[in-house]
Design an enzyme around this catalytic site. Structure first.
Site, short mmCIF file in Angstrom:
data_model
loop_
_atom_site.label_atom_id
_atom_site.label_comp_id
_atom_site.label_asym_id
_atom_site.label_seq_id
_atom_site.Cartn_x
_atom_site.Cartn_y
_atom_site.Cartn_z
N SER A 105 0.79 -1.23 0.00
CA SER A 105 0.00 0.00 0.00
C SER A 105 0.82 1.28 0.00
O SER A 105 0.26 2.37 -0.10
CB SER A 105 -0.96 0.01 1.19
N TYR A 204 -10.74 2.34 5.62
CA TYR A 204 -9.72 2.03 4.62
C TYR A 204 -10.26 0.98 3.65
O TYR A 204 -10.77 -0.06 4.07
CB TYR A 204 -8.47 1.50 5.33
N SER A 205 -10.14 1.26 2.36
CA SER A 205 -10.65 0.35 1.34
C SER A 205 -9.74 0.39 0.12
O SER A 205 -9.59 1.43 -0.53
CB SER A 205 -12.08 0.71 0.92
N ASN A 206 -9.14 -0.74 -0.19
CA ASN A 206 -8.27 -0.83 -1.37
C ASN A 206 -9.03 -0.60 -2.67
O ASN A 206 -8.43 -0.21 -3.67
CB ASN A 206 -7.58 -2.20 -1.38
N GLY A 346 2.73 -0.49 4.12
CA GLY A 346 2.42 -1.35 2.99
C GLY A 346 2.55 -2.81 3.35
O GLY A 346 3.53 -3.21 4.01
#
Length: 399
Positions: A105, A204-206, A346
């Protein structure tokens, strides 16, 4: 670092019986608990911060269970690298100071920077609906998706669910080299209930960053990775940084990347993986040196115009004390010495990374080559390593 890795990692225990992953290693595979240091400039000195950093690096590769770890700090006095443990549990090769690794990330600040550059060029409006640029993606059936703005994507206030929550980790491990279509991953999330209405929460959302990558491609007519290369990688001469696409190997010196499917389970070597599973939410490869150079340039105002940098650093509470999220960049309180730093964390199969920069010109990035399977203590010690490195030489709790 916000806990954004466990949605996928926590389910990996389902895959422990799968024999398809290359290289299942003994649970007790040895890691050499040595610590090495290299200095590119400036005299080596011994301080209490120095001793704490060495202790943290040692702990990462012993009690915390990572085979190897690397930390680089960078400021106007020079560059310093600490390594501990091994890059390969079979050969016991040491971790190279210039190692490359998957950054998960930490891809997001690169993506957000490109979007904000397009905002500065008046090609994207930050508070315009995403549907203006991707009209066929967010159709708004029984939801408020067409109200989601570009800013809300970058800040995780869109309410879109994280696509990783709905993937089968065992399926990924059965075929780690498989290609994953970005549109399919986004549609997997869009088929699920929204977590809240746009702008009415933070989570949080990818998925947000998969869509941000698609937005870059729609506006520029180029792959998002090409825009990152042209606008950031080439500009800053980041020679160890790449957007790999479907390339499954890591070029140049790199530690092997391991996963631990369950407590006490053998390590699995998952260095080779098709990073299309992450795409613009986390596919990039880099090094600690390149990440420090990027974070320093970003925090120092070299990559964004003042208005866009201010927007990036305008934060939203995350619910985690001392941590707030801007546009692809997180602010975190520096508890040892006061103030804040700007950075990201990340996590992707095989590697965990954390890094940050102060506005005073100091950067630090740390990497461990196991993920998922690291302990909560590993998370805490990586965070402590970044904070200690950024505060090194400063009085405690100075403002």
């Amino acid at each position: 670092m916000i806990k954004y890795k466990r949605s996928l990692g926590g389910a990996l225990t389902l895959a422990v019986a799968i024999g398809a992953v290359a290289g299942a290693l003994p649970a007790g595979a040895a890691t050499a608990a040595t610590t090495a240091e290299s200095t590119a400039a400036g005299p080596a000195t011994t301080t209490s911060d120095d001793a704490q950093l060495r202790a943290l690096m040692h702990r990462l590769t012993t009690a915390d269970g990572a085979p190897g770890a690397l930390l680089q700090t960078r400021d106007r006095h020079g560059i310093r690298v600490l390594t501990s443990g091994v890059a390969d549990v079979n050969s016991n090769a040491p971790v190279a100071p210039d190692s490359r690794f998957r950054i998960g990330s930490m891809t997001k600040p690169f993506v957000a920077t490109v979007v904000l550059q397009l905002v500065g060029e008046q090609r994207v409006a930050l508070d315009a609906p995403v549907a203006r640029y991707l009209p066929d993606l967010l159709r708004g059936h029984d939801n408020d998706d067409r109200k989601i703005t570009v800013r809300q994507l970058l800040q995780h206030t869109s309410g879109l669910p994280d696509y990783l929550t709905f993937l089968s980790p065992s399926g990924i491990l059965e075929d780690p080299l498989a290609h994953h279509d970005t549109g399919d991953l986004v549609n997997l999330a869009l088929a699920q209930p929204r977590t809240f209405k746009p702008g009415e929460g933070w989570r949080y959302s990818n998925t947000n960053y998969l869509i941000a990558g698609m937005l870059i491609e729609k506006v520029t007519g180029h792959p998002y990775g090409e825009e990152i290369r042209r606008r950031i990688i080439e500009l800053l001469h980041l020679r160890q940084t790449s957007v790999p696409g479907d390339t499954t190997a890591i070029d140049g010196p790199h530690p092997r990347g391991y996963v631990r499917p369950g407590e006490g389970a053998p390590l699995m070597d998952l260095t080779a993986i098709n990073p299309s599973i992450a795409r613009a939410s986390g596919e990039m490869i880099s090094s600690a040196g390149d990440l420090n150079r990027f974070l320093g340039a970003l925090a120092g105002g070299r990559l964004l115009r003042p208005a866009q940098l201010k927007a990036m650093m305008t934060t939203h509470p995350t619910g985690d004390k001392g941590r707030e999220y801007g546009l692809g960049l997180e602010s975190k309180e520096l508890t040892p010495c006061g103030g804040v730093y700007w950075g990201h964390g990340g996590d992707i199969f095989g590697y965990q990374t954390a890094g940050g920069a102060t506005t005073h010109g100091r950067q630090a990035t740390v990497m461990a080559n196991v993920d998922p399977g690291g302990t909560d203590a590993q998370d805490d010690d990586m965070e402590a390593a970044v904070q200690t490195a950024l505060c090194e030489g400063r009085p405690s709790h100075s403002r």
